[in-house]
Each structure stands twice: as C-alpha cells, then as structure tokens.
Design an enzyme around this catalytic site. Structure first.
Site, short mmCIF file in Angstrom:
data_model
loop_
_atom_site.label_atom_id
_atom_site.label_comp_id
_atom_site.label_asym_id
_atom_site.label_seq_id
_atom_site.Cartn_x
_atom_site.Cartn_y
_atom_site.Cartn_z
CB THR A 375 -0.86 -0.09 1.28
OG1 THR A 375 -1.56 -1.32 1.25
CG2 THR A 375 -1.82 1.06 1.41
CG ASN A 395 -3.74 -7.11 0.05
OD1 ASN A 395 -3.43 -6.53 1.08
ND2 ASN A 395 -4.37 -8.26 0.06
N1 GLY Z 1 -4.74 -4.20 1.60
C1 GLY Z 1 -4.54 -3.62 2.87
C2 GLY Z 1 -5.70 -2.86 3.35
O1 GLY Z 1 -6.48 -2.39 2.55
O2 GLY Z 1 -5.85 -2.70 4.54
#
Ligand code: GLY
Length: 565
Positions: A375, A395
């Site tokens: 992220t 992700n």
């Molecule tokens: N993929 C990590 C989140 O959205 O928390």
C-alpha cells in the site's frame, strides 16, 4: 547531470525545472509557503508539485501523483488496485471517495476453501483469483471530474512520458523487483515486464513500460471507458478466461466509485476526518482516540510502560470490535455511530487497569448492550487551502504478482482482505467474521486510514501510511506524538512505534521502540512481547495556519520525497 537531463526530458518538457535538485538535500521537515506534495516516490512527488505550480489544485495534483506512482512505484502504486481519498476543500467541505476493489459477480463465500473447509492462502494471495475488480482508474477520474480543475491529458501525461521514455530505477525499487523475481517467475507476463529476459534490473537502469503507456493512453483518450471497456478491458478478461479468473467484462463495466460521508471524531480541540467503511481505518482510529482521551499523559511519559500499556489495551479492544463489526457498509450494517461514540469509548477506558488483559478474554462489544508490503500513501496541500489524503493499494508488495498480458500492469490480490474463513487469519494475521465475508460485488474490508486533522476548522495534519493491519495504529501514534507530546512533524513520524491487533496476542515494536526495562515492566504486567518489525511509511504534511507555513516529512523508513514551493 545525466539524471538532470533525464528528469527534464521525461517530466517537465513544458515545465520550468524544479530548482531543488540543483542544491544539497534540505533537512526535513521541509517548509513551503504555497503548496506541498509528499509521496513514497521522488518522481511522483515532482509530478504533483509541477501540477500545483501550473495552477492545478490539490485534487489535480493528487490524481497526477496517483497515475505517476502506477509507473514509478510498481510495488504499490497502481491502476490495477484500489484506494481511498479524503478531501477537505478550501470551502470547508469534507469528502470521502471510495474506490476500493470489489469481488467479481461470480465470487462465492467459500472460494478460498478446499473441500474439507481448509483456507487456501495461496489462492487468495497470489495469481488470478486473488484479484478484485480494480477501482483506482475510476476513483482518480471521479475525483478529477468532480473536484479537480484540469483535463485528464494534463494530469496523466507525465505518467505516460515516464512509462514510454522510461526512468532510472532507484536503488530501493531495483532491489525490491529483484527480490520479487522468484514470485514473478510463475507468470511469463510478469517476467516480461519486471526482468530483462529473466535477468534482474539494476539500480540506475532505464525502466521502460510500453504496454503500460498504451493503457494510460487509452485512459487519456477515452476516460473511464479506456480502462473499464474496450481494448484494455478485453486484455484483462482474456487473461481471466485463460487462467481461470472470475472477472468479466460486466464486472469491469459495472465498477462504481462511491462518494461517502467521512467519519468524524475529535481529540481534545482537534477534529479528525477519515475514511468510513469499506475501510475500518477511520472508525478504528476515532475509537482509539476516544478511548485514549480518557487518560492523560505527561510529555515525559512518551515511551513509558504506562503509556505503551494503555495504548496496547485500547488497541486490543478496538481490533476485537473490528473483527466482528467492520465490513462493507453497503452489505452489512456497520454500527459506526456506536463504535465512534465517546460513551462506548468511556466504557472501554473504564476496563483498562494496571495489568494486561489477555486477548482471549476480550470480546467485541455489542451495540445492543449500548443504551444509548502493499500500500502507499500520499498527502497534498495547495495554495488555496485544499487538502487531499490518499492511500492506495494492490495489497501485498506487487499485489497478485500477475501482470495483465499486453497491458503491463499488476493485478491486486485484495481478495485476501476478505475473511475467507471465520476466525482464520489472513496475510496480516487479521481475523474477521460475517461482516467481511465474500459476496459478489462487495468491497473487502481495508485498514487504510487516509486522514486529515483539522484545528479551528482548517487543515492541520494530512497523513496516512501503508502497512495492512498496522496502518491504523501507525496513524494513531503520529497524531498522538504531535497533539499529546508536542513533537514536530519530523520527530512524530520518525519516532519508533508499537503495534497490537488483539489477535495474535503479541506486542510488536520497532527497533529502539521499547527499552529493556520497559519490556521487563510490560512483561510483569502480563503483556506478551512479539518480534521487532518496521511499522508503516508515513507521508505527512502539517500546516501552521497562523504563520502560513506548510511542513512536510517523508518517512525515513521509506524512500519518498517531499516537494514544496
Ligand atoms: N490491503 C490492505 C488494506 O487495505 O488494509
């Protein structure tokens, strides 16, 4: 000099070249008078600041940074993922834009379980089935159309240029691609982009992405339809069909960005605006701040066992609630008002005593009993006072590791953010329940916490972080460092952090985060000490409204850049 020529060629053919590169690196926190962009990548920050200098507003700059990151920061920047944008306009309006991925229409609740009901993380975390329907292109163009001032060609062209002409790979990106080659090697389409016939790229080598440039040009020429319909959509779906994926042309054509009410909270005299579900981030952050408001900490208590103990206990209760009550609010009735109420926080605060409560004896509250790596984040502020806080993700680092053949971009592996099996941890160790079960068209629960803190109704802090489940506690600690402990923004971001998420019952900490005697004290209170790890990469802006100074900091944990003017 070579670097200088490159940058000018690629990015700023019609811009005046930023003078910052010509001088020694200034010390953080960098100050500016007019506008600022802080992102995890130098070139992307430069793109953003040039948009501001050309008269674009913070939303124009944020959209340009989003597309630039998709080219220059492939570990997390994306057009194949999703994200959230919080805007606070110069007129005082607060907006939350949800462009989270959704489960394809053919997705089923047990799609990541074998016939004996065992969870199959390899399916939910890597490859074709791990991808949700991407939201980033829709979200960025929605924000631009509704809140920006520039045309799409103005904000996307720098990204196209960098994809077409290429850019010199920074050390961190070259290394992270190299270390992911094993994973990429499962997919020829990924090796084609991220290696030179199987050989690793080195730092400083020019990284060109012609397939990605083609996709960005389609978006430039046809807007949202350039990605969700037509040639690009066909490339996505051809690959899905060949490899057993679920995403269809209808899934793409039906994708919708949703504008939502921000979640609001307060801490002392500060107002917090953050992301509502489909993220858990804003609700959990406000719940944590509400609980901690019931305690007072002296400035010299930072890092003490009492402070860490109180933080950890609050975190356990909040993550227990997250596991049960949080999910996509369009599919599940999330009790946001109750979770973010001061009254519920007071009840939790009253339970926090001098010893650790084992996670197994903490359960989510019930509204009925209430009477009453990967992220990335970027922050932008413009000369008129518009503030934008964006966290976007595919992700894991490099998402599903699967590049769309002929389209040059990575698909996310966001399906792993659903709770595939109740009480079974996902890659972040998070457990969930019915609220976050897989359903067609549903958004998987996120922890992303793009946040703006207001003081006297004006932006004071713009911040966020990557880090999956740790995002919430990272953002919390930076806010507390500033508001509670009077740190400047650089100290606040750089200081070591801790993390607890209820389950597993372990207190994680950064190097130098817990001294030996604090660890001993915490153990004697009953805390279970987990391992040392890096927690978050914060990109933050702080605004001194009285003196009209904008301060920015990019986290020393990453390789980002502050650009101001
Ligand atoms: N993929 C990590 C989140 O959205 O928390």
């Amino acid at each position: 000099m070579r670097r200088l020529i490159f940058f000018s060629l690629i990015l700023f053919s019609n811009f005046i070249y930023s003078q910052n590169l010509l001088f020694a690196e200034p010390r953080n926190p960098i100050r500016a008078k007019n506008g600022m962009v802080v992102s995890a990548n130098e070139l992307a920050s430069k793109v953003g600041i040039q948009i501001l200098k050309r008269g674009g507003n913070a939303i124009d700059a944020a959209v340009a940074v989003g597309f630039a990151l998709a080219v220059t920061y492939p570990v997390a920047g994306n057009i194949g993922g999703g994200g959230f944008m919080i805007i606070h306009t110069k007129d005082g309006k607060s907006i939350a834009i949800d462009f989270r991925e959704v489960a394809p229409a053919a997705a089923t609740r047990n799609m990541f379980l074998d016939s004996d009901g065992n969870f199959l993380p390899d399916l939910s975390q890597v490859g074709i089935k791990s991808a949700g329907v991407p939201g980033s292109v829709s979200g960025l163009l929605y924000a631009l159309k509704k809140y920006g001032t520039m045309k799409i060609e103005d904000v996307i062209q720098p990204a196209i240029n960098m994809a077409e002409i290429g850019f010199p790979l920074p050390y961190s990106t070259a290394n992270s691609i190299k270390y992911t080659l094993d994973d990429f090697s499962q997919f020829p389409s990924s090796m084609k982009i991220f290696s030179k016939n199987g050989e690793a790229y080195q730092e400083g080598e020019i990284f060109k992405q012609p397939d990605l440039a083609f996709v960005l040009n389609e978006i430039k020429n046809f807007g949202v339809d350039g990605f969700y319909k037509g040639k690009v959509a066909e490339l996505i779906v051809d690959q899905q069909n060949k490899m057993g994926g679920l995403i269809t042309l209808d899934d793409l054509a039906n994708y919708k960005t949703i504008e939502r009410e921000v979640v609001r909270g307060s801490y002392n005299n500060f107002e917090i605006i953050s992301m509502p579900p489909s993220s858990s981030g804003g609700v959990a952050l406000i719940q944590l701040l509400n609980i901690l408001e019931n305690f007072s900490f002296k400035e010299n208590e930072w890092g003490s066992s009492n402070y860490i103990h109180t933080l950890v206990e609050a975190m356990k209760y909040v993550y227990a609630d997250r596991a049960v009550h949080l999910g996509d609010s369009d599919f599940y009735n999330v009790p946001i008002d109750w979770l973010t109420s001061k009254a519920y926080a007071k009840k939790i605060a009253d339970k926090i005593k001098n010893s650790a409560t084992p996670s197994d004896s903490i359960f989510a509250g019930s509204p009925d009993s209430f009477e009453g790596e990967n992220t990335t984040h970027y922050s932008v502020y413009d000369k008129d006072g518009n503030a934008v806080s964006v966290t976007t993700t595919i992700n894991s680092g490099y998402g599903s590791k699967l590049v769309v053949e002929g389209a040059g971009f990575l698909l996310n592996n966001e399906m792993d953010d659903f709770s595939s099996k109740p009480n079974t941890p996902n890659q972040f160790g998070l457990i969930g329940s019915e609220a976050n079960s897989i359903e067609p068209g549903k958004r998987m629960l996120s922890s992303m916490t793009p946040t703006i803190v207001l003081h006297n109704e004006k932006p004071f802090l713009i911040l966020g972080s990557p880090g999956g489940s740790t995002i919430i506690t990272v953002v919390l600690q930076v806010i507390l460092n500033i508001i509670e402990f009077n740190m400047d923004i650089e100290q606040a971001v750089y200081s070591p952090r801790i993390h607890h998420q209820w389950k597993p019952d372990k207190l994680y900490f950064e190097k130098f985060g817990l001294s030996k005697d604090v660890i001993e004290n915490l153990k004697s209170m009953g805390h279970i000490i987990g391992n040392e790890r890096v927690l978050g990469i914060v990109e933050a802006i702080m605004i001194d409204q009285k003196n009209k100074i904008i301060f920015g900091v990019t986290d020393k944990r990453g390789a980002g850049k502050v650009e101001g003017y």
